[in-house]
Design an enzyme around this catalytic site. Structure first.
Site, PDB file in Angstrom:
ATOM      1  N   GLU A   1      34.367  50.643  42.568  1.00  0.00           N
ATOM      2  CA  GLU A   1      35.633  49.849  42.462  1.00  0.00           C
ATOM      3  C   GLU A   1      35.862  49.910  40.794  1.00  0.00           C
ATOM      4  O   GLU A   1      37.201  49.973  40.489  1.00  0.00           O
ATOM      5  CB  GLU A   1      35.294  48.488  42.539  1.00  0.00           C
ATOM      6  CG  GLU A   1      36.546  47.659  42.734  1.00  0.00           C
ATOM      7  CD  GLU A   1      36.120  46.031  43.389  1.00  0.00           C
ATOM      8  OE1 GLU A   1      35.802  46.202  44.450  1.00  0.00           O
ATOM      9  OE2 GLU A   1      36.550  45.317  42.824  1.00  0.00           O
ATOM     10  N   ASP A   2      34.893  50.046  39.835  1.00  0.00           N
ATOM     11  CA  ASP A   2      35.063  49.793  38.600  1.00  0.00           C
ATOM     12  C   ASP A   2      34.786  50.899  37.681  1.00  0.00           C
ATOM     13  O   ASP A   2      35.000  50.909  36.394  1.00  0.00           O
ATOM     14  CB  ASP A   2      34.451  48.657  38.001  1.00  0.00           C
ATOM     15  CG  ASP A   2      34.832  47.381  38.677  1.00  0.00           C
ATOM     16  OD1 ASP A   2      36.179  47.116  39.064  1.00  0.00           O
ATOM     17  OD2 ASP A   2      34.319  46.435  38.631  1.00  0.00           O
TER      18      ASP A   2
HETATM   19  N1  LIG Z   1      33.577  35.061  36.665  1.00  0.00           N
HETATM   20  C1  LIG Z   1      33.650  36.097  36.008  1.00  0.00           C
HETATM   21  N2  LIG Z   1      34.249  37.219  36.445  1.00  0.00           N
HETATM   22  C2  LIG Z   1      34.388  38.313  35.806  1.00  0.00           C
HETATM   23  C3  LIG Z   1      33.940  38.355  34.371  1.00  0.00           C
HETATM   24  N3  LIG Z   1      34.052  39.768  34.108  1.00  0.00           N
HETATM   25  C4  LIG Z   1      34.468  40.641  34.976  1.00  0.00           C
HETATM   26  N4  LIG Z   1      34.857  39.504  36.061  1.00  0.00           N
HETATM   27  C5  LIG Z   1      35.002  40.293  37.377  1.00  0.00           C
HETATM   28  O1  LIG Z   1      36.494  39.733  37.612  1.00  0.00           O
HETATM   29  C6  LIG Z   1      36.695  39.726  39.104  1.00  0.00           C
HETATM   30  C7  LIG Z   1      37.670  38.637  39.324  1.00  0.00           C
HETATM   31  O2  LIG Z   1      38.872  38.566  38.619  1.00  0.00           O
HETATM   32  P1  LIG Z   1      40.227  38.862  39.134  1.00  0.00           P
HETATM   33  O3  LIG Z   1      41.072  38.778  38.162  1.00  0.00           O
HETATM   34  O4  LIG Z   1      40.378  37.603  40.366  1.00  0.00           O
HETATM   35  O5  LIG Z   1      40.000  40.297  40.062  1.00  0.00           O
HETATM   36  P2  LIG Z   1      40.367  41.633  39.527  1.00  0.00           P
HETATM   37  O6  LIG Z   1      39.440  41.749  38.306  1.00  0.00           O
HETATM   38  O7  LIG Z   1      40.022  42.298  40.903  1.00  0.00           O
HETATM   39  O8  LIG Z   1      41.783  41.724  39.228  1.00  0.00           O
HETATM   40  C8  LIG Z   1      35.570  39.861  39.848  1.00  0.00           C
HETATM   41  O9  LIG Z   1      35.463  41.047  40.122  1.00  0.00           O
HETATM   42  P3  LIG Z   1      34.479  41.552  41.618  1.00  0.00           P
HETATM   43  O10 LIG Z   1      33.090  41.682  41.229  1.00  0.00           O
HETATM   44  O11 LIG Z   1      35.287  42.567  42.297  1.00  0.00           O
HETATM   45  O12 LIG Z   1      34.724  40.037  42.732  1.00  0.00           O
HETATM   46  P4  LIG Z   1      35.833  39.713  43.457  1.00  0.00           P
HETATM   47  O13 LIG Z   1      37.081  39.814  42.793  1.00  0.00           O
HETATM   48  O14 LIG Z   1      35.838  40.572  44.620  1.00  0.00           O
HETATM   49  O15 LIG Z   1      35.289  38.260  43.616  1.00  0.00           O
HETATM   50  C9  LIG Z   1      34.369  39.690  38.754  1.00  0.00           C
HETATM   51  O16 LIG Z   1      33.337  40.250  38.962  1.00  0.00           O
HETATM   52  C10 LIG Z   1      33.573  37.184  33.819  1.00  0.00           C
HETATM   53  O17 LIG Z   1      33.140  37.172  32.799  1.00  0.00           O
HETATM   54  N5  LIG Z   1      33.507  36.144  34.762  1.00  0.00           N
END
Ligand SMILES: Nc1nc2c(ncn2[C@@H]2O[C@H](COP(=O)(O)OP(=O)(O)O)[C@@H](OP(=O)(O)OP(=O)(O)O)[C@H]2O)c(=O)[nH]1
Ligand SMILES: [Mn+2]
Length: 208
Positions: A65-66
């Site tokens: 994904e990233d």
């Molecule tokens: N809480 C938090 N989240 C952070 C941080 N840095 C990066 N993230 C990531 O940001 C995502 C959530 O942010 P959003 O703005 O909702 O989603 P997006 O990145 O996909 O646009 C999560 O991705 P993801 O792992 O793909 O999870 P999910 O969106 O499927 O829950 C999370 O892992 C941080 O410092 N704190």
């Protein structure tokens, strides 16, 4: 094939290489790799998971994904089972964000048990991180909306890990987000309505 420990460390090393330039969104700029490691730790230490496929998938869950990682790369190095779990927890970044978020809610209930474990631990770590320190630029309202959305995803993952679901439940309750208790009759309760502040109804249990 190597030992379980070797397989786990191979996944940790692979993920560390792939995420090496990335930082989390918090103001401290925490190294991104801290997140997949924490997700794997939650599964091993809090959920008692010993399935190496799940723990490897947790370490690798954000690589496709990233980063520039391809599913074929995961399959060649870690096998088909790991690739499949990573695939199930990977959002299609080509889709608009609202659609990605909607699909997570919609697809959670039909995910495999392994993918459900990784998703629960991923949400638990992200929510704990939000409580610790919001990402740069996130208003309190955006944080609250992430909790609301996560509660809807988690509702579709129930019946997978009592300790993780209990930990998540406490976080939702702290935010005033009530929801039905885990179990097969979870969708019959009416006493907990109103969790979504008049937004969409709870979803994701149809026929599962
Ligand atoms: N809480 C938090 N989240 C952070 C941080 N840095 C990066 N993230 C990531 O940001 C995502 C959530 O942010 P959003 O703005 O909702 O989603 P997006 O990145 O996909 O646009 C999560 O991705 P993801 O792992 O793909 O999870 P999910 O969106 O499927 O829950 C999370 O892992 C941080 O410092 N704190
Ligand atoms: Mn993640």
């Amino acid at each position: 094939m190597g030992s379980d420990a070797a397989r786990l460390l191979d996944a940790a090393d692979f993920a560390a290489g792939k995420h090496k330039e990335q930082r989390r969104k918090d103001p401290e700029g925490t190294p991104f790799i801290n997140h997949p490691i924490a997700v794997a730790r939650i599964l091993a230490s809090e959920a008692g998971v010993t399935d190496i496929v799940v723990l490897q998938a947790a370490l690798l869950h954000d690589t496709v994904e990233d980063t520039d990682t391809a599913f074929s790369e995961i399959e060649e190095r870690f096998g088909e089972e790991v690739r499949r779990v990573v695939e199930e927890v990977t959002d299609d970044k080509a889709l608009p964000k609202a659609e990605r978020k909607r699909l997570q809610i919609e697809r959670a209930p039909a995910s495999s048990p392994r993918a459900k474990l990784v998703k629960l631990a991923d949400k638990l770590h992200n929510l704990r991180d939000l409580n610790r320190c919001a990402p740069q630029g996130w208003s309190p309202q955006r944080v609250q909306e992430y909790f609301q959305w996560a509660a809807r995803v988690v509702a579709g993952l129930r019946g997978t890990s009592p300790p993780l679901e209990a930990a998540l439940q406490r976080l939702f309750e702290e935010r005033g987000l009530a929801s039905a208790p885990p179990g097969p009759d979870a969708d019959t309760g009416t006493e907990t309505g109103g969790a979504w502040e008049g937004r969409a109804p709870r979803v994701g249990r149809g026929g599962q």
